[in-house]
Design a protein around this motif. Sequence first.
Motif, PDB file in Angstrom:
ATOM      1  N   ASN A  78       0.822  -1.211   0.000  1.00 23.69           N
ATOM      2  CA  ASN A  78       0.000   0.000   0.000  1.00 23.69           C
ATOM      3  C   ASN A  78       0.858   1.264   0.000  1.00 23.69           C
ATOM      4  OD1 ASN A  78      -2.369  -1.530   0.082  1.00 23.69           O
ATOM      5  ND2 ASN A  78      -2.421  -1.560   2.321  1.00 23.69           N
ATOM      6  N   LEU A  79       1.883   1.290   0.854  1.00 27.77           N
ATOM      7  CA  LEU A  79       2.748   2.459   0.939  1.00 27.77           C
ATOM      8  C   LEU A  79       3.538   2.656  -0.352  1.00 27.77           C
ATOM      9  CD1 LEU A  79       4.084   2.029   4.596  1.00 27.77           C
ATOM     10  CD2 LEU A  79       2.448   3.730   3.795  1.00 27.77           C
ATOM     11  N   SER A  80       4.090   1.562  -0.887  1.00 24.14           N
ATOM     12  CA  SER A  80       4.854   1.649  -2.135  1.00 24.14           C
ATOM     13  C   SER A  80       3.974   2.142  -3.268  1.00 24.14           C
ATOM     14  CB  SER A  80       5.447   0.277  -2.492  1.00 24.14           C
ATOM     15  OG  SER A  80       6.337  -0.169  -1.492  1.00 24.14           O
ATOM     16  N   ASN A  81       2.742   1.653  -3.298  1.00 22.27           N
ATOM     17  CA  ASN A  81       1.785   2.048  -4.328  1.00 22.27           C
ATOM     18  C   ASN A  81       1.582   3.556  -4.354  1.00 22.27           C
ATOM     19  OD1 ASN A  81       0.155   1.156  -6.400  1.00 22.27           O
ATOM     20  ND2 ASN A  81      -0.994  -0.248  -5.104  1.00 22.27           N
ATOM     21  N   LYS A  82       1.405   4.131  -3.181  1.00 24.16           N
ATOM     22  CA  LYS A  82       1.170   5.580  -3.082  1.00 24.16           C
ATOM     23  C   LYS A  82       2.376   6.371  -3.582  1.00 24.16           C
ATOM     24  CE  LYS A  82      -2.026   5.163   0.839  1.00 24.16           C
ATOM     25  NZ  LYS A  82      -2.232   5.426   2.293  1.00 24.16           N
ATOM     26  N   VAL A  83       3.564   5.958  -3.152  1.00 25.59           N
ATOM     27  CA  VAL A  83       4.784   6.657  -3.575  1.00 25.59           C
ATOM     28  C   VAL A  83       4.969   6.553  -5.077  1.00 25.59           C
ATOM     29  CG1 VAL A  83       7.305   6.677  -3.407  1.00 25.59           C
ATOM     30  CG2 VAL A  83       5.927   6.352  -1.339  1.00 25.59           C
ATOM     31  N   ILE A  84       4.786   5.340  -5.615  1.00 25.25           N
ATOM     32  CA  ILE A  84       5.013   5.114  -7.046  1.00 25.25           C
ATOM     33  C   ILE A  84       3.979   5.846  -7.896  1.00 25.25           C
ATOM     34  CG2 ILE A  84       5.053   3.318  -8.834  1.00 25.25           C
ATOM     35  CD1 ILE A  84       6.176   1.448  -6.551  1.00 25.25           C
ATOM     36  N   ASP A  85       2.735   5.864  -7.446  1.00 26.56           N
ATOM     37  CA  ASP A  85       1.706   6.613  -8.186  1.00 26.56           C
ATOM     38  C   ASP A  85       2.090   8.080  -8.313  1.00 26.56           C
ATOM     39  OD1 ASP A  85       0.047   4.494  -8.697  1.00 26.56           O
ATOM     40  OD2 ASP A  85      -1.297   4.852  -6.997  1.00 26.56           O
ATOM     41  N   GLN A  86       2.595   8.658  -7.218  1.00 28.83           N
ATOM     42  CA  GLN A  86       3.002  10.056  -7.249  1.00 28.83           C
ATOM     43  C   GLN A  86       4.187  10.258  -8.195  1.00 28.83           C
ATOM     44  OE1 GLN A  86       1.706  13.094  -5.382  1.00 28.83           O
ATOM     45  NE2 GLN A  86       2.763  13.573  -7.284  1.00 28.83           N
ATOM     46  N   VAL A  87       5.154   9.348  -8.128  1.00 26.81           N
ATOM     47  CA  VAL A  87       6.346   9.447  -8.985  1.00 26.81           C
ATOM     48  C   VAL A  87       5.966   9.353 -10.457  1.00 26.81           C
ATOM     49  CG1 VAL A  87       8.439   8.209  -9.695  1.00 26.81           C
ATOM     50  CG2 VAL A  87       7.997   8.644  -7.277  1.00 26.81           C
ATOM     51  N   PHE A  88       5.068   8.448 -10.774  1.00 29.88           N
ATOM     52  CA  PHE A  88       4.691   8.284 -12.180  1.00 29.88           C
ATOM     53  C   PHE A  88       3.881   9.468 -12.700  1.00 29.88           C
ATOM     54  CE2 PHE A  88       5.171   3.358 -12.268  1.00 29.88           C
ATOM     55  CZ  PHE A  88       6.547   3.528 -12.253  1.00 29.88           C
ATOM     56  N   GLU A  89       3.182  10.167 -11.823  1.00 29.87           N
ATOM     57  CA  GLU A  89       2.549  11.415 -12.235  1.00 29.87           C
ATOM     58  C   GLU A  89       3.624  12.439 -12.605  1.00 29.87           C
ATOM     59  OE1 GLU A  89      -0.703  12.157 -12.785  1.00 29.87           O
ATOM     60  OE2 GLU A  89      -0.913   9.983 -12.507  1.00 29.87           O
ATOM     61  N   TYR A  90       4.692  12.482 -11.821  1.00 30.96           N
ATOM     62  CA  TYR A  90       5.823  13.361 -12.147  1.00 30.96           C
ATOM     63  C   TYR A  90       6.433  12.963 -13.492  1.00 30.96           C
ATOM     64  CZ  TYR A  90       5.779  14.846  -7.196  1.00 30.96           C
ATOM     65  OH  TYR A  90       5.429  15.346  -5.962  1.00 30.96           O
ATOM     66  N   TRP A  91       6.577  11.659 -13.716  1.00 32.43           N
ATOM     67  CA  TRP A  91       7.191  11.188 -14.960  1.00 32.43           C
ATOM     68  C   TRP A  91       6.341  11.556 -16.183  1.00 32.43           C
ATOM     69  CZ3 TRP A  91       9.948   5.757 -14.497  1.00 32.43           C
ATOM     70  CH2 TRP A  91      10.963   5.855 -13.544  1.00 32.43           C
ATOM     71  N   LYS A  92       5.033  11.548 -16.022  1.00 26.72           N
ATOM     72  CA  LYS A  92       4.161  11.955 -17.136  1.00 26.72           C
ATOM     73  C   LYS A  92       4.418  13.415 -17.514  1.00 26.72           C
ATOM     74  CE  LYS A  92       0.395   8.753 -15.958  1.00 26.72           C
ATOM     75  NZ  LYS A  92      -0.990   8.643 -15.430  1.00 26.72           N
ATOM     76  N   ILE A  93       4.602  14.251 -16.496  1.00 28.00           N
ATOM     77  CA  ILE A  93       4.895  15.667 -16.752  1.00 28.00           C
ATOM     78  C   ILE A  93       6.256  15.797 -17.423  1.00 28.00           C
ATOM     79  CG2 ILE A  93       5.315  17.899 -15.649  1.00 28.00           C
ATOM     80  CD1 ILE A  93       3.349  16.987 -13.431  1.00 28.00           C
ATOM     81  N   ILE A  94       7.226  15.053 -16.936  1.00 30.74           N
ATOM     82  CA  ILE A  94       8.578  15.085 -17.514  1.00 30.74           C
ATOM     83  C   ILE A  94       8.538  14.625 -18.965  1.00 30.74           C
ATOM     84  CG2 ILE A  94      10.865  14.010 -17.392  1.00 30.74           C
ATOM     85  CD1 ILE A  94      10.491  13.936 -14.334  1.00 30.74           C
ATOM     86  N   ASN A  95       7.720  13.613 -19.258  1.00 33.84           N
ATOM     87  CA  ASN A  95       7.565  13.130 -20.628  1.00 33.84           C
ATOM     88  C   ASN A  95       7.038  14.233 -21.540  1.00 33.84           C
ATOM     89  OD1 ASN A  95       7.015  11.312 -22.909  1.00 33.84           O
ATOM     90  ND2 ASN A  95       4.892  11.414 -22.255  1.00 33.84           N
ATOM     91  N   LYS A  96       6.046  14.986 -21.055  1.00 30.92           N
ATOM     92  CA  LYS A  96       5.484  16.083 -21.856  1.00 30.92           C
ATOM     93  C   LYS A  96       6.501  17.180 -22.110  1.00 30.92           C
ATOM     94  CE  LYS A  96       0.661  15.412 -20.444  1.00 30.92           C
ATOM     95  NZ  LYS A  96      -0.507  15.985 -19.731  1.00 30.92           N
ATOM     96  N   GLU A  97       7.445  17.327 -21.173  1.00 30.66           N
ATOM     97  CA  GLU A  97       8.489  18.334 -21.331  1.00 30.66           C
ATOM     98  C   GLU A  97       9.614  17.857 -22.242  1.00 30.66           C
ATOM     99  OE1 GLU A  97       8.575  21.473 -19.986  1.00 30.66           O
ATOM    100  OE2 GLU A  97       6.509  21.103 -19.333  1.00 30.66           O
ATOM    101  N   GLY A  98       9.549  16.589 -22.684  1.00 32.85           N
ATOM    102  CA  GLY A  98      10.573  16.046 -23.572  1.00 32.85           C
ATOM    103  C   GLY A  98      11.890  15.771 -22.876  1.00 32.85           C
ATOM    104  N   MET A  99      11.833  15.545 -21.562  1.00 31.37           N
ATOM    105  CA  MET A  99      13.054  15.310 -20.776  1.00 31.37           C
ATOM    106  C   MET A  99      13.245  13.808 -20.522  1.00 31.37           C
ATOM    107  SD  MET A  99      12.239  18.327 -18.018  1.00 31.37           S
ATOM    108  CE  MET A  99      13.666  18.037 -16.975  1.00 31.37           C
ATOM    109  N   GLN A 100      14.502  13.430 -20.324  1.00 28.48           N
ATOM    110  CA  GLN A 100      14.801  12.049 -19.972  1.00 28.48           C
ATOM    111  C   GLN A 100      14.671  11.838 -18.461  1.00 28.48           C
ATOM    112  OE1 GLN A 100      18.784  11.297 -21.736  1.00 28.48           O
ATOM    113  NE2 GLN A 100      17.764   9.750 -22.983  1.00 28.48           N
ATOM    114  N   ILE A 101      14.505  10.580 -18.081  1.00 32.11           N
ATOM    115  CA  ILE A 101      14.437  10.209 -16.671  1.00 32.11           C
ATOM    116  C   ILE A 101      15.821   9.759 -16.210  1.00 32.11           C
ATOM    117  CG2 ILE A 101      13.413   8.647 -14.973  1.00 32.11           C
ATOM    118  CD1 ILE A 101      11.384  10.569 -16.179  1.00 32.11           C
TER     119      ILE A 101
END
Length: 537
Positions: A159-182
């Motif tokens: 449950n805890l990992s799920n919450k952290v990862i969901d937040q991180v992947f929301e950040y990654w979606k924004i980074i993807n739109k900015e055309g940046m690498q991870i």
Amino acid sequence: MFVNIFYQLIDIVKTNFFTIVLLTIFTNVIQYYINYFNRPSKIPGPLPLPIIGNFHQIGANFTVSLKRLHEKYGDFYEFYTGSTHNIVISRPDLVEKVWGPVSLKNTKFILRTSYSEGLNELGVGTKGMVFNRNIEGWVLNRRFMNTISAPSFLRESINLSNKVIDQVFEYWKIINKEGMQIDVCEWLNTVGADVVSTTATGKSVAATTKLFNSLNIENKKSLQGIWENGVKFCQSIHLYNESMAFMMLIPAKLRRNLPFISSINKKYLDNRDWIYKELDRVVSEKQKEIENTPLSQHLKPNILTLLLTTNTERDLDKISVGKFERPLTKDEVISIIREVFTGGLDTTSSTLSIIMFYLAKHRDVYLKMRQEVLDVYGSLNNPVLTLESYGKLKYIEAVIYESIRMFPTVSNMPRTATEDIELDGFIIKADTTVHTDFLVLNHNPKYFKDPETFNPDRFLTDKESILKYVYIPFGNGVRACPGRAWAMVQMKTFLVKLVCIFDIDSNDKNDAPKFSYHTVNRPADIYINVKTEIVNI
């Protein structure tokens, strides 16, 4: 006249003094090598120098040095760190002798390392679990650490990992739109920090939030965490892990007296003190929180709360360790929590970074993982993750195992015998450290077909052909890693969520990840591109 005679006498004294010093040094060196060449067990290995041993041949990267020494001396050899004798093995029959016994009564290799003044200075030689040479204390701490393998703990971790990862992947979606690498290593270090801190103390360090904010993406900011010094603390834990090899391998006289080395020594000890003070503060705050909570009110489960309530009227999970019936002291709690961080931060996040490196280069493997998730959960749209379902993720598990085989984060592991023992026809003295070189074992063509090829299927179709003591990624017997189930839960959670949301690729042309050695192998410079437009299988 008398002045001239006086100066002549001084010259004679000087000459004799330096002659005596040189003769003394020469005699000691000769005696050193007489003892060395007349030692009863003439194990292959590089010729050591007086005082420093083989430090000049070890260098800063212990993993690379062992690989080089193996190429020259084979599967069983020795080296010296100062006057400390070390053995290295990379043959399954020898590994079985060290790792095989499954009970405390039968094993002769219960100790992690030989006596180390440096580890005592770090506060781990007689406390905690990893390097603790006090067997009674080790057994107690081991019992507490085993609670992180309990199903209730693992479900909460999902449950805890799920919450952290969901937040991180929301950040990654924004980074993807900015055309940046991870920057995979940087991001997964922060994921590990948030998961471990929340699970251990109930407080998030919000490392992922801080990393996202540091990217300065316009109008995209997130709130900071609730552990004020949390990010600094996690960075200090990384430094603390780094200091262990330094403190363990370099003799105290050299660490304290050589100009450049002594400054590093001071930095590590200052870091030790800061970590202790910070944990003392966190533990005190949790104690007050528990004291101010009515007995009728449920306490949120985390490792720190469990430790502080053991053998008290608030006991969440009764611990039975022999005649142990008292609450833990504050110092004992701090030692155990510190080991949760030292063991949980570096290894899992680094292993996930390695997995990402190989997945970005092997799209066929990535698609097989996605198909397995679809088969197990019936959908890629926010599947309900349960501990029971994780047992069905056989291919994802194989991917994890193959990534560890290709590039283990902990590529060599020391063990020390409590008595003299025979290895490969040689008598190894008690308190001699025996290093198992997992990296060499895992890449030996005798034991693995095409060992340099990334092939998760070998852990499905060829699993029975893999000898037990050739591949033990989490150790074995009484010294097996107590956090292995927790680590697997974290990694499976991340990977399932990843294949459901993103496609990934990489421009990296290297066959193996870059890394640096800091007691563990830390990967570096792993960059991937993420896409939210998932291509159909």
